[in-house]
Write an enzyme that holds these catalytic residues in place. Structure first.
Site, PDB file in Angstrom:
ATOM      1  N   ASP A 156       0.964  -1.456  -0.507  1.00  0.00           N
ATOM      2  CA  ASP A 156       0.335   0.060   0.150  1.00  0.00           C
ATOM      3  C   ASP A 156       1.087   1.279   0.496  1.00  0.00           C
ATOM      4  OD1 ASP A 156      -2.778   1.671   0.025  1.00  0.00           O
ATOM      5  OD2 ASP A 156      -2.261   1.365   2.295  1.00  0.00           O
ATOM      6  N   GLN A 194      -3.195  -5.356   5.606  1.00  0.00           N
ATOM      7  CA  GLN A 194      -3.011  -4.734   6.592  1.00  0.00           C
ATOM      8  C   GLN A 194      -3.271  -5.109   7.822  1.00  0.00           C
ATOM      9  OE1 GLN A 194      -4.022  -1.111   3.734  1.00  0.00           O
ATOM     10  NE2 GLN A 194      -2.046  -0.652   5.099  1.00  0.00           N
ATOM     11  N   ASP A 224      -0.657   8.339  11.136  1.00  0.00           N
ATOM     12  CA  ASP A 224      -1.969   7.848   9.256  1.00  0.00           C
ATOM     13  C   ASP A 224      -3.170   7.773  10.231  1.00  0.00           C
ATOM     14  OD1 ASP A 224      -2.094   6.898   6.286  1.00  0.00           O
ATOM     15  OD2 ASP A 224      -1.870   4.910   7.505  1.00  0.00           O
ATOM     16  N   GLU A 235      -3.417  12.333  10.465  1.00  0.00           N
ATOM     17  CA  GLU A 235      -3.811  12.652   8.715  1.00  0.00           C
ATOM     18  C   GLU A 235      -5.202  11.997   9.386  1.00  0.00           C
ATOM     19  OE1 GLU A 235      -4.911  10.089   4.983  1.00  0.00           O
ATOM     20  OE2 GLU A 235      -3.998   8.825   7.676  1.00  0.00           O
ATOM     21  N   ARG A 237      -4.253   5.150  -7.529  1.00  0.00           N
ATOM     22  CA  ARG A 237      -3.289   6.753  -6.970  1.00  0.00           C
ATOM     23  C   ARG A 237      -1.734   6.811  -7.490  1.00  0.00           C
ATOM     24  NH1 ARG A 237      -4.073   5.189  -0.497  1.00  0.00           N
ATOM     25  NH2 ARG A 237      -3.751   2.972  -1.786  1.00  0.00           N
TER      26      ARG A 237
HETATM   27  C1  GLC Z   1      -3.802   6.661   4.823  1.00  0.00           C
HETATM   28  C2  GLC Z   1      -2.878   6.585   3.929  1.00  0.00           C
HETATM   29  C3  GLC Z   1      -3.208   6.160   2.607  1.00  0.00           C
HETATM   30  C4  GLC Z   1      -3.064   4.563   3.177  1.00  0.00           C
HETATM   31  C5  GLC Z   1      -3.599   4.340   4.314  1.00  0.00           C
HETATM   32  C6  GLC Z   1      -3.835   3.206   5.426  1.00  0.00           C
HETATM   33  O1  GLC Z   1      -4.739   7.383   4.208  1.00  0.00           O
HETATM   34  O2  GLC Z   1      -2.698   8.698   3.353  1.00  0.00           O
HETATM   35  O3  GLC Z   1      -2.418   5.856   1.339  1.00  0.00           O
HETATM   36  O4  GLC Z   1      -3.906   4.090   2.142  1.00  0.00           O
HETATM   37  O5  GLC Z   1      -4.060   5.189   5.161  1.00  0.00           O
HETATM   38  O6  GLC Z   1      -2.426   3.056   5.699  1.00  0.00           O
END
Ligand code: GLC
Length: 620
Positions: A118, A229, A261, A303, A495
């Site tokens: 990712d 993940q 994140d 974020e 992306r």
């Molecule tokens: C955040 C990142 C993105 C990623 C996600 C999972 O949103 O900006 O790119 O896929 O986290 O970690």
């Protein structure tokens, strides 16, 4: 009260001890042993912190607003796309300095498995740099070099999940209960199915569902993002302790800004959307106190890609702050809506809300980043103009992918979910502004127009309070990279369209004033310099939305210490007049020196003006 041998640490700890202990005990049911381990770990991390960084901590403690000035410009980049590896970035530091950057965000660079990463957001070892990118020592050296040039370094901390290849995940897969307890494991689908009733999907088409069957363990594991993940369970204090230890290790390698994140996702509870739960704020508040105790020069950047009402609480309160900085995500999405609709009313409405927020809140302003643009707009407001969510999103996507007749934008859809009509959007700023189409068509006029729009959007970003962050490549009009279509490991994730390698041939052209690249580069430098020079850009300036009498033209007013600025942005693809009925002073246009004193300003298609009036002492 806990005792520590070092007075400096002890005094910082004492300042937060009562609240920290209280929050920790509340979240972890009074687990005294875990708390003891946690506080010892904080002290150990402080002891390990290099003296150089401790000196920086002290300086920043003296001047806690160090990141709030109008001289900060950020840049966000992938290490490999920019220069191959960390050493390469260090070698090319001059380019970064040339861009006027004082804040460098390096995209995830810790170890993560090939093809299941990712974009680096699936970390398999939080203490090791991805070997192709370098080592932890390279990271520390680069951070050192950055600090020498007054550049702060930002790095992601992917805290919601680990890669399925992380040591903990491997042991969990092998059946070790202790490690399964660090994630969310279930024997049957009963609970996972119950979660699915209330938890929305992040990647509805590329990774549907929030759970994955793990055949080795014979169990089901929670995977909010990609199946590789695995969501961490922060209800387990060991997870919080060890992850905090990992974050402090990054800080001790010279990272100044930690990007938390996907932070809204870190607490899960059945029967909820598993986003922004109150416990998330407890965890972030504890992280903030941890930084203030161990490494007070460090900033937390959250974020939080959510609607404004969900974002603002992550700043916390004045007495109990959480994040230092947050992304101005709704403004970013609204800006692209405005490009597509050429109607500034929603943007004005959005800015009115931002301007009302306390000045302590620092937003990170950006046009593009490594992610897609999600259409999280204020549909309640749009509905008052009869614009409904689904058809409106369709229009935005049609326009920005160039499907709409006459649109010069070149983007691609992301996670197109036809059932919800909820596709998001990818593409670089230049391609979305029409630079790519103009180049392909060989049209000079279209290129000029596209350039003006691109510059205007940057000027808008530089007009706001907060930290403007450039997406690496935008300064030289980097276009979409279509090569990911041929890469089996990337082709499902659009992306990658805007994650291409920096085009150094284009970067070279930045010094040629006649080339589009040179014009763009010079324009950004000029905006940065003006922003740094003029007091009107002070965070404490009065800021408002002046009347322009034209729904295609947004006005932003700023006033500070005798300087008044009216910034005008024309989103139409025709020239437009702005009628400044309330702002009749004589203004000088900062970028071309022209004088405007009639109250009417004509702007070219996609053009902007930064107009300044300096009051004499007697008329302030
Ligand atoms: C955040 C990142 C993105 C990623 C996600 C999972 O949103 O900006 O790119 O896929 O986290 O970690």
């Amino acid at each position: 009260m806990k005792e520590f041998p070092n007075a400096e640490f002890a005094s910082r700890f004492r300042r937060h001890e009562a609240e920290l202990k209280w929050l920790y005990y509340e979240l972890y049911h009074g687990d005294a042993r875990a708390y003891e381990y946690f506080t010892d770990m904080l002290y150990r991390s402080w002891e390990e912190r290099p003296e150089k960084l401790k000196m920086m901590d002290r300086a920043r403690e003296e001047y806690p607003d160090w990141y709030k000035g109008h001289d900060m410009t950020g840049m966000l980049m992938y290490v490999d796309a920019f220069a191959g590896n960390l050493k390469g970035v260090q070698k090319k530091l001059n380019y970064i300095i040339d861009c006027g950057v004082s804040y460098l965000h390096l995209m995830p660079l810790l170890e993560s498995p090939e093809g299941r990463n990712d974009g680096g957001y699936a970390v398999s070892d939080f203490r090791k740099v991805q070997p192709e990118l370098g080592t932890m020592e390279d990271l520390a050296n680069l951070a050192d070099a950055c600090h020498e040039h007054g550049i702060a370094v930002c790095l992601d901390f992917v805290m919601n999940h680990t890669s399925e290849d992380h040591e903990w995940a491997k042991r969990a897969r092998a059946g070790e209960k202790e490690y399964q307890d660090r994630y969310f494991f279930y024997d049957s689908w009963t609970i996972p199915n119950a979660f699915e009733q209330t938890v929305p999907q992040v990647f509805p088409t590329t990774a549907p569902g929030n759970f994955t069957w793990c055949p080795e363990a014979g169990k089901i594991v929670m995977t909010t993002f990609y199946p590789y993940q695995w969501d961490l369970n922060y209800a387990n204090p060991t997870v919080f302790n060890d992850m905090t230890d990992n974050v402090l290790n990054l800080c001790n390698h010279g990272v100044d800004i930690i990007r938390l994140d996907a932070v809204p996702y870190i607490w899960k509870a059945l029967g909820t959307p598993c986003r922004n739960l109150p416990q998330v704020h407890t965890l972030v508040r504890m992280m903030r106190m941890v930084c203030e105790i161990v490494c007070p020069g460090t900033l937390l950047l959250g974020e939080v890609v959510m609607e404004p009402s969900k974002v603002v609480p992550y700043f916390g309160t004045r007495e109990k702050p959480e994040c230092h900085m947050l992304y101005n995500v709704t403004t970013m999405a609204t800006l692209w809506h405005t490009v597509a609709t050429r109607d500034v009313r929603l943007l004005a409405h959005q800015m009115r809300q931002v301007f009302r927020l306390p000045r302590e809140y620092t937003y990170l302003n950006y046009l593009r980043c490594h992610d897609d643009i999600g259409w999280g707009l204020d549909y309640g407001f749009l509905r008052s103009f009869s614009q409904e969510e689904v058809p409106h999103k369709k229009y935005l996507n049609d326009y920005l992918t160039g499907k709409w007749p006459g649109s010069p934008a070149r983007g691609e859809l992301y996670n197109d979910d036809p059932t919800l009509g909820d596709a998001r959007l990818c593409g670089t700023t230049a391609s979305l502004c029409g630079v790519e189409a103009a180049r392909v068509d060989g049209s000079r006029e279209a290129m000029e127009k596209a350039l003006r729009l691109d510059m205007m959007l940057h000027a808008f970003m530089f007009t706001l309070n907060g930290v403007p962050v450039l997406y690496s490549g935008d300064e030289i009009l980097q276009e979409n990279d279509y090569t990911y279509h041929d890469d089996p490991l990337k082709r499902e994730d659009s992306r990658y369209l805007h994650r291409g390698k920096l085009d150094w041939a284009k970067a070279k052209k930045r010094t040629s004033k006649a080339s589009p690249e040179g014009k763009m580069f010079a324009a950004i430098r000029e905006l940065e310099n003006l922003r740094e020079e003029l007091v009107v850009f002070d965070t404490n300036a009065e800021i408002w939305l002046p009347e322009t009498g034209n729904d295609h033209v947004l006005g932003i007013g700023r006033y500070y210490r005798g300087e008044k600025m009216i910034a005008l942005f024309n989103f139409s693809d025709e020239p437009q007049d702005a009628w400044m009925v309330h702002d009749r002073e004589a203004f000088i246009s900062l970028t071309d020196g022209e004088v405007y004193d009639t109250g009417t300003v004509t702007l070219p298609a996609g053009g902007f003006r930064w107009l300044l009036h300096r009051f004499e002492r007697s008329d302030t």
